[in-house]
Design a protein around this motif. Structure first.
Motif, short mmCIF file in Angstrom:
data_model
loop_
_atom_site.label_atom_id
_atom_site.label_comp_id
_atom_site.label_asym_id
_atom_site.label_seq_id
_atom_site.Cartn_x
_atom_site.Cartn_y
_atom_site.Cartn_z
N ALA A 180 15.87 -13.80 -36.13
CA ALA A 180 15.93 -12.35 -36.29
C ALA A 180 15.80 -12.01 -37.77
O ALA A 180 16.65 -12.40 -38.58
CB ALA A 180 17.23 -11.80 -35.71
N ILE A 181 14.74 -11.28 -38.11
CA ILE A 181 14.49 -10.96 -39.52
C ILE A 181 15.63 -10.13 -40.10
O ILE A 181 16.00 -10.29 -41.27
CB ILE A 181 13.15 -10.23 -39.65
N GLU A 182 16.21 -9.25 -39.28
CA GLU A 182 17.26 -8.36 -39.80
C GLU A 182 18.52 -9.10 -40.20
O GLU A 182 19.39 -8.53 -40.87
CB GLU A 182 17.59 -7.30 -38.75
N SER B 86 11.95 -20.82 -47.70
CA SER B 86 11.22 -20.05 -48.69
C SER B 86 11.42 -20.70 -50.05
O SER B 86 12.37 -21.48 -50.23
CB SER B 86 11.68 -18.58 -48.71
N ALA B 87 10.56 -20.38 -50.99
CA ALA B 87 10.65 -20.99 -52.32
C ALA B 87 10.07 -20.04 -53.36
O ALA B 87 9.19 -19.23 -53.06
CB ALA B 87 9.91 -22.33 -52.36
N LEU B 88 10.59 -20.17 -54.57
CA LEU B 88 10.07 -19.44 -55.73
C LEU B 88 9.46 -20.46 -56.67
O LEU B 88 10.08 -21.48 -56.98
CB LEU B 88 11.19 -18.66 -56.42
N TRP B 89 8.25 -20.17 -57.15
CA TRP B 89 7.53 -21.13 -57.99
C TRP B 89 7.90 -20.94 -59.46
O TRP B 89 7.92 -19.81 -59.96
CB TRP B 89 6.03 -20.97 -57.79
N ASP B 90 8.17 -22.04 -60.13
CA ASP B 90 8.45 -22.05 -61.56
C ASP B 90 7.13 -22.31 -62.28
O ASP B 90 6.69 -23.46 -62.41
CB ASP B 90 9.48 -23.14 -61.89
N TRP B 91 6.48 -21.24 -62.73
CA TRP B 91 5.15 -21.38 -63.34
C TRP B 91 5.21 -22.13 -64.66
O TRP B 91 4.25 -22.82 -65.02
CB TRP B 91 4.53 -19.99 -63.56
N LEU C 125 15.60 -14.70 -49.94
CA LEU C 125 15.67 -14.10 -48.60
C LEU C 125 14.56 -13.06 -48.42
O LEU C 125 13.96 -12.97 -47.33
CB LEU C 125 17.04 -13.47 -48.39
N LYS C 126 14.29 -12.29 -49.45
CA LYS C 126 13.20 -11.31 -49.38
C LYS C 126 11.87 -12.00 -49.19
O LYS C 126 11.02 -11.56 -48.41
CB LYS C 126 13.21 -10.47 -50.66
N HIS D 214 7.19 -13.35 -45.42
CA HIS D 214 6.21 -14.29 -44.87
C HIS D 214 6.53 -14.76 -43.45
O HIS D 214 5.70 -15.47 -42.86
CB HIS D 214 6.12 -15.51 -45.78
N TYR D 215 7.68 -14.38 -42.92
CA TYR D 215 8.08 -14.95 -41.63
C TYR D 215 7.12 -14.58 -40.50
O TYR D 215 6.75 -15.41 -39.67
CB TYR D 215 9.50 -14.52 -41.28
N THR D 216 6.71 -13.30 -40.42
CA THR D 216 5.85 -12.87 -39.33
C THR D 216 4.53 -13.62 -39.33
O THR D 216 4.06 -14.10 -38.29
CB THR D 216 5.59 -11.35 -39.43
N ARG D 217 3.93 -13.75 -40.50
CA ARG D 217 2.65 -14.46 -40.57
C ARG D 217 2.82 -15.94 -40.27
O ARG D 217 1.98 -16.55 -39.60
CB ARG D 217 2.03 -14.26 -41.96
#
Length: 490
Positions: A17-19, A160-165, A41-42, A47-50
């Motif tokens: 559940a996305i909510e 999910s992940a955040l990229w360290d450029w 989380l955002k 990206h969850y639906t896709r």
């Protein structure tokens, strides 16, 4: 957020559940880390639906998206997914990445083998590769202590992940680990440099346990498909064109089936007859041996006209066209998509089509190999392994191109005649067609033979020495008797 694309997966085992992916305040989390968790989380919600849509195409759970007037409503309700091209696009390439083991320095080989065996690493990396081709990337997390290092694969639809450029690696990651029966998230872990937060929902509030890792980076490594500068976390093999072509192929098959229903029954018109003169039991009239229609009041006789049946050829030709476009999109030979062409491809053309996929697999295996080295480097560093030895790790992959035994034997004979040392090396034996397990078994057999030969030589030396000793002893007993003077001598 629109979730109409994936309603068929709602309520299934993997549905989330996305909510429920909101945790603005978590007890036990450093206030400086809370914004990063909110962003993770955002990112997952975005990206969850896709990701779930691609999962539905991979599992053949997608909907029939057809034109309303193209087929009767009753047949539209019966239309089910019957094309597995997205699954084929993923598995055809993933099956070319066969992990066989790790070549490590002799001082580290046993430790590496134990780590790989304890984590069933060969199975997990294959699962991670399939997931990466499905969603674009997957993740492997490293956790535990020195005595129990756990390497766990994580799918992108639960992460999910955040990229360290700046450092060209993952800067932070989040992995969902549990949910309730309604799909609400109850546990997730946040992986940050030097620490991990184990977040749990308790009576409607979130609480976290903090664990220090001792690394200057998150202990998470991505397994990436087709990494690009603008897409550091890769691209899925189930592309938008492939999903559209799959829908088009399904519509073509459904129209073909609808046409086949009409094709099965003859289309007959009676000119000059009213409906009351025709039996309402259409099927009974078709199979009946004798049928008749009386003439009209003025003696006019009804005229029978049989219409030409609709041809199935246009639908078949269209399906072939769609399959050719799928082949172009995925580099999979059209014959592997279930389509037989009028002019079969030559052996050279089929080999060239397979080479396109094997070249992609070779490139991907190099990228996967770097990820595997990063995973094992962190796991071994946690166990105190030497950094210089860790840098010498080399993942072993099975060859992606098929070659006949005769061709391999001819190549090996030519190499062995010019460079025997290379032919007897592990690389040479692998090029000859032996798997990594077979090479290890061969090395163990050679070691056993050398040990047996050394024992035989030692036994032979002992036997020779014993014989020499016995002969020397015999000669020593006879020599004094020979030196004694004969009795009666002057």
């Amino acid at each position: 957020m629109n979730t109409e694309d994936v309603p068929i997966l709602r309520g299934q085992a993997g549905w989330l559940a996305i909510e429920s992916a909101y945790a603005n305040t978590i007890t036990g989390v450093d206030p400086d880390d809370q914004p990063t968790i909110n962003e993770l989380l955002k990112q997952w919600r975005r990206h969850y639906t896709r990701n779930t849509l691609r999962t539905s195409y991979y599992l053949a759970h997608y909907h029939y998206n057809g034109v309303a007037y193209s087929i009767p409503p009753a047949m539209k309700a019966l239309a089910k997914p019957m094309i597995g091209w997205p699954n084929k696009a993923v598995r055809a390439l993933a099956d070319l990445s066969v992990f066989e083991g790790i070549d490590a320095p002799e001082t580290l080989q046993t430790q590496v083998d134990d780590l790989v065996a304890a984590n069933t690493f060969g199975v997990k990396i294959q699962q991670a590769i399939v997931s990466a081709y499905t969603h674009g990337c997957s993740f492997m997390t490293i956790s535990g202590d020195d005595d129990d290092i756990r390497i766990t694969p994580r799918a992108a639809d639960w992460s999910s992940a955040l990229w360290d450029w700046g450092n060209d690696r993952i800067g932070a990651a989040m992995t969902i680990s549990d949910k309730d029966k309604d799909g609400y998230i109850t546990r997730f872990d946040v992986w940050l440099p030097g620490k991990v937060y184990l977040c749990r929902r308790n009576s409607g509030t979130w609480q976290a346990e903090r664990i220090e890792t001792g690394f200057d980076r998150p202990t998470v490594v991505p397994i990436v498909s087709d990494q690009q500068l603008y897409r550091p976390l890769g691209s899925s093999r189930i592309t938008r064109p492939l999903m559209a072509l799959t829908d088009l192929g399904l519509r073509t098959l459904v129209r073909m089936e609808a046409t086949a229903e009409f094709y099965a029954a003859p289309r007959i018109w009676f000119l000059g007859a009213n409906k009351g003169q025709v039996s309402p039991d259409t099927w009974g009239s078709i199979v009946s041996v004798i049928n008749g229609i009386p003439a009209g009041r003025n003696g006019e006789k009804p005229e029978l006209r049989q219409l030409t049946q609709a041809s199935m050829q246009p639908h078949s030709d269209m399906l072939k066209t769609v399959a050719l476009m799928v082949s172009s999109e995925t580099d999979i030979p059209v014959n592997d998509l279930g389509i037989t062409m009028d002019n079969p491809a030559s052996a050279e053309a089929m080999a060239e089509a397979e080479r396109k996929l094997s070249r992609t697999a070779d490139r991907q295996n190099k990228r996967f190999g770097e990820s595997i080295k990063s995973i094992l480097a962190m796991a071994l560093a946690a166990q105190g392994a030497d950094e210089a030895d860790i840098r010498q790790l080399r993942p072993i992959w099975a060859p992606t191109k098929e070659a006949s035994d005769a061709a391999r034997a001819d190549w090996y004979q030519k190499v062995a005649s010019t460079n025997p040392a290379f032919a007897d090396s592990d690389v040479g034996l692998s090029r000859a067609g032996l798997t990594w397990d077979e090479i290890n078994a061969h090395r163990a057999y050679e070691k056993q033979q050398r040990t047996q030969n050394a024992i035989d030589e030692l036994r032979a030396k002992i036997a020779t020495a014993k014989t020499d000793t016995q002969e020397a002893a015999a000669n020593g007993q006879q020599q004094p008797a020979a030196e004694q003077p004969q009795s009666g001598a002057a």
